[in-house]
Design a protein around this motif. Structure first.
Motif, PDB file in Angstrom:
ATOM      1  N   THR A  44       0.829  -1.197   0.000  1.00  0.00           N
ATOM      2  CA  THR A  44       0.000   0.000   0.000  1.00  0.00           C
ATOM      3  C   THR A  44       0.869   1.254   0.000  1.00  0.00           C
ATOM      4  N   ASP A  45       0.193   2.388  -0.012  1.00  0.00           N
ATOM      5  CA  ASP A  45       0.872   3.683   0.020  1.00  0.00           C
ATOM      6  C   ASP A  45       1.265   3.997   1.471  1.00  0.00           C
ATOM      7  N   THR A  46       2.080   5.014   1.651  1.00  0.00           N
ATOM      8  CA  THR A  46       2.489   5.393   3.017  1.00  0.00           C
ATOM      9  C   THR A  46       1.595   6.494   3.589  1.00  0.00           C
ATOM     10  N   VAL A  47       1.427   7.569   2.793  1.00  0.00           N
ATOM     11  CA  VAL A  47       0.668   8.736   3.268  1.00  0.00           C
ATOM     12  C   VAL A  47      -0.375   9.097   2.219  1.00  0.00           C
ATOM     13  N   PHE A  48      -1.594   8.610   2.400  1.00  0.00           N
ATOM     14  CA  PHE A  48      -2.642   8.890   1.428  1.00  0.00           C
ATOM     15  C   PHE A  48      -3.976   8.934   2.171  1.00  0.00           C
ATOM     16  N   ALA A  49      -4.026   9.823   3.150  1.00  0.00           N
ATOM     17  CA  ALA A  49      -5.218   9.946   3.995  1.00  0.00           C
ATOM     18  C   ALA A  49      -6.400  10.450   3.164  1.00  0.00           C
ATOM     19  N   GLY A  85       4.612   3.175  -0.274  1.00  0.00           N
ATOM     20  CA  GLY A  85       4.507   4.312  -1.204  1.00  0.00           C
ATOM     21  C   GLY A  85       3.778   3.805  -2.432  1.00  0.00           C
ATOM     22  N   PHE A  86       3.134   4.682  -3.198  1.00  0.00           N
ATOM     23  CA  PHE A  86       2.305   4.199  -4.304  1.00  0.00           C
ATOM     24  C   PHE A  86       3.125   3.524  -5.403  1.00  0.00           C
ATOM     25  N   ASP A  87       4.108   4.256  -5.926  1.00  0.00           N
ATOM     26  CA  ASP A  87       4.907   3.725  -7.027  1.00  0.00           C
ATOM     27  C   ASP A  87       5.637   2.451  -6.591  1.00  0.00           C
ATOM     28  N   ILE A 102      -3.483  -2.441  -2.415  1.00  0.00           N
ATOM     29  CA  ILE A 102      -4.663  -1.633  -2.088  1.00  0.00           C
ATOM     30  C   ILE A 102      -4.117  -0.276  -1.668  1.00  0.00           C
ATOM     31  N   ALA A 103      -4.316   0.733  -2.505  1.00  0.00           N
ATOM     32  CA  ALA A 103      -3.643   2.008  -2.263  1.00  0.00           C
ATOM     33  C   ALA A 103      -4.394   3.149  -2.942  1.00  0.00           C
ATOM     34  N   GLY A 104      -5.700   3.167  -2.810  1.00  0.00           N
ATOM     35  CA  GLY A 104      -6.465   4.175  -3.536  1.00  0.00           C
ATOM     36  C   GLY A 104      -6.087   4.116  -5.007  1.00  0.00           C
ATOM     37  N   MET A 105      -5.919   2.893  -5.498  1.00  0.00           N
ATOM     38  CA  MET A 105      -5.397   2.699  -6.865  1.00  0.00           C
ATOM     39  C   MET A 105      -6.521   2.760  -7.883  1.00  0.00           C
ATOM     40  N   SER A 106      -6.374   3.682  -8.820  1.00  0.00           N
ATOM     41  CA  SER A 106      -7.409   3.903  -9.823  1.00  0.00           C
ATOM     42  C   SER A 106      -7.476   2.760 -10.826  1.00  0.00           C
ATOM     43  N   ILE A 107      -8.686   2.347 -11.123  1.00  0.00           N
ATOM     44  CA  ILE A 107      -8.912   1.343 -12.163  1.00  0.00           C
ATOM     45  C   ILE A 107      -8.940   2.079 -13.495  1.00  0.00           C
ATOM     46  N   GLU A 110      -5.703   1.375 -19.140  1.00  0.00           N
ATOM     47  CA  GLU A 110      -4.292   1.068 -19.352  1.00  0.00           C
ATOM     48  C   GLU A 110      -3.796   0.058 -18.312  1.00  0.00           C
ATOM     49  N   ARG A 111      -4.150   0.288 -17.071  1.00  0.00           N
ATOM     50  CA  ARG A 111      -3.708  -0.629 -16.008  1.00  0.00           C
ATOM     51  C   ARG A 111      -4.372  -1.995 -16.125  1.00  0.00           C
ATOM     52  N   GLN A 112      -5.571  -2.021 -16.689  1.00  0.00           N
ATOM     53  CA  GLN A 112      -6.259  -3.315 -16.814  1.00  0.00           C
ATOM     54  C   GLN A 112      -5.553  -4.256 -17.799  1.00  0.00           C
ATOM     55  N   ALA A 149       3.783  16.776  -8.847  1.00  0.00           N
ATOM     56  CA  ALA A 149       2.944  15.594  -9.075  1.00  0.00           C
ATOM     57  C   ALA A 149       3.608  14.400  -8.409  1.00  0.00           C
ATOM     58  N   LYS A 150       2.828  13.349  -8.210  1.00  0.00           N
ATOM     59  CA  LYS A 150       3.344  12.164  -7.518  1.00  0.00           C
ATOM     60  C   LYS A 150       3.585  11.036  -8.524  1.00  0.00           C
ATOM     61  N   THR A 151       4.769  10.491  -8.473  1.00  0.00           N
ATOM     62  CA  THR A 151       5.221   9.472  -9.422  1.00  0.00           C
ATOM     63  C   THR A 151       4.215   8.327  -9.598  1.00  0.00           C
ATOM     64  N   GLY A 152       3.912   8.032 -10.850  1.00  0.00           N
ATOM     65  CA  GLY A 152       3.103   6.857 -11.165  1.00  0.00           C
ATOM     66  C   GLY A 152       1.612   6.998 -10.978  1.00  0.00           C
ATOM     67  N   THR A 153       1.145   8.197 -10.652  1.00  0.00           N
ATOM     68  CA  THR A 153      -0.288   8.352 -10.342  1.00  0.00           C
ATOM     69  C   THR A 153      -1.091   8.936 -11.499  1.00  0.00           C
ATOM     70  N   GLN A 154      -2.387   8.871 -11.355  1.00  0.00           N
ATOM     71  CA  GLN A 154      -3.298   9.514 -12.292  1.00  0.00           C
ATOM     72  C   GLN A 154      -3.084  11.023 -12.281  1.00  0.00           C
ATOM     73  N   GLY A 155      -2.787  11.574 -11.120  1.00  0.00           N
ATOM     74  CA  GLY A 155      -2.515  13.009 -11.019  1.00  0.00           C
ATOM     75  C   GLY A 155      -1.340  13.404 -11.901  1.00  0.00           C
ATOM     76  N   GLU A 193      -3.719  15.963  -7.468  1.00  0.00           N
ATOM     77  CA  GLU A 193      -3.996  14.917  -6.477  1.00  0.00           C
ATOM     78  C   GLU A 193      -5.426  14.419  -6.651  1.00  0.00           C
ATOM     79  N   ASP A 194      -5.712  13.230  -6.101  1.00  0.00           N
ATOM     80  CA  ASP A 194      -7.083  12.725  -6.123  1.00  0.00           C
ATOM     81  C   ASP A 194      -7.949  13.623  -5.241  1.00  0.00           C
ATOM     82  N   GLN A 195      -9.120  13.964  -5.733  1.00  0.00           N
ATOM     83  CA  GLN A 195      -9.981  14.912  -5.022  1.00  0.00           C
ATOM     84  C   GLN A 195     -10.372  14.471  -3.597  1.00  0.00           C
TER      85      GLN A 195
HETATM   86  N1  GLN Z   1      -5.556   7.086  -7.509  1.00  0.00           N
HETATM   87  C1  GLN Z   1      -4.265   7.454  -7.959  1.00  0.00           C
HETATM   88  C2  GLN Z   1      -3.712   6.419  -8.893  1.00  0.00           C
HETATM   89  O1  GLN Z   1      -4.069   5.288  -8.853  1.00  0.00           O
HETATM   90  C3  GLN Z   1      -3.283   7.771  -6.832  1.00  0.00           C
HETATM   91  C4  GLN Z   1      -3.048   6.651  -5.866  1.00  0.00           C
HETATM   92  C5  GLN Z   1      -2.067   7.011  -4.766  1.00  0.00           C
HETATM   93  O2  GLN Z   1      -1.372   8.014  -4.850  1.00  0.00           O
HETATM   94  N2  GLN Z   1      -2.015   6.211  -3.745  1.00  0.00           N
HETATM   95  O3  GLN Z   1      -2.885   6.720  -9.690  1.00  0.00           O
END
Ligand code: GLN
Length: 262
Positions: A44-49, A85-87, A102-107, A110-112, A149-155, A193-195
């Motif tokens: 999972t991610d470290t800081v994604f409250a 961390g996410f990445d 499990i990390a607030g990971m967007s479906i 491309e990822r599918q 921006a945060k590495t590897g994210t939708q943002g 960032e994710d809203q």
């Molecule tokens: N939802 C975003 C993504 O999947 C960010 C996830 C995160 O930073 N933990 O890219």
């Protein structure tokens, strides 16, 4: 009359669903989970409250953390949660060091291609936030400037898709908190960032405000991910457990615990 009948029908269906849910959770627990002794590694991610973070009493908590715990209890499997961390969580999944993320990971489509996702468990979209006392109002104010921006994210994908048109540079961070800090100190003028995460951070006084929302192109719900074709039994248990905790109200309790104003 028609309405009444359909309501009765729904009630009956819900009851039969609940019945089959509880019996399958018992079976799942016996053959696939606890008795096999397998302990799944979930990254999972470290800081994604409010999805995962360390609280004031130094406990690693959040919506993802509690959902996984509730699903595992429902399905009777064991797991170890690793905050990387996410990445890094995604990299650990890809290298086989973990079984799932499990990390607030967007479906996303491309990822599918690479991962199998569970049913969606939370809706999200990308937004851009700036310092709350600053005067940045839109992408037009970012020409020649740097944004975070945060590495590897939708943002980050969203930022990359806009940077050519609006002429800004993107500075990358591995942790959401570091990205916000860079905006508060003024090194970066904005961050993507994710809203739901940004809204939560703002409610906790992170010093930022949301100025743009990318609902059209960057609305993507969150899912639990495994590598494509692997850990199918874990994914199945996650989906079954998720359906059960939605049905029995646990899911709503978890979300309310982390999102309702105090
Ligand atoms: N939802 C975003 C993504 O999947 C960010 C996830 C995160 O930073 N933990 O890219």
């Amino acid at each position: 009359m028609k309405k009444l009948m359909s309501m009765t029908l729904i009630a009956a269906m819900t009851m039969s669903l609940a019945a089959c849910g509880s019996s399958s959770s018992g079976d799942g627990g016996e053959d696939a989970g606890a008795s096999s002794g397998k302990k799944y590694i979930v990254a999972t991610d470290t800081v994604f409250a409010p999805f995962e973070f360390t609280d004031e009493s130094n406990q690693f908590v959040g919506i993802d953390v509690d959902i996984l715990a509730a699903v595992a209890a429902d399905q009777g499997f064991e797991y170890e949660l690793q905050p990387l961390g996410f990445d890094a969580a995604v990299a650990s999944l890809e290298s086989g060091q973990s079984d799932a993320v499990i990390a607030g990971m967007s479906i996303t489509e491309e990822r599918q291609q690479k991962y199998d996702f569970s049913d969606a468990y939370f809706d999200s979209y990308v937004c851009m936030a700036v310092a709350e006392d600053g005067d940045i109002k839109s992408y037009d104010d970012l020409k020649g400037k740097t944004i975070a921006a945060k590495t590897g994210t939708q943002g980050s994908l969203c930022a990359e898709s806009l940077k050519g048109k609006y002429g800004f540079d993107v500075q990358y961070f591995d942790e959401s908190s570091l990205m916000y800090q860079d905006v508060v100190t003024g090194n970066s003028l904005a961050c993507f960032e994710d809203q739901p995460v940004m809204a939560y951070g703002i409610s906790q006084g992170n010093g930022l405000k949301i100025v743009t929302e990318e609902k059209e192109n960057f609305s993507t719900p969150y899912g639990f991910a495994v590598m494509k074709g692997e850990n199918a039994e874990l994914l199945e248990m996650f989906n079954a457990g998720l359906a059960n905790i939605i049905e029995n109200g646990t899911y709503d309790e978890i979300v309310a615990k982390y999102t309702s104003a105090e």
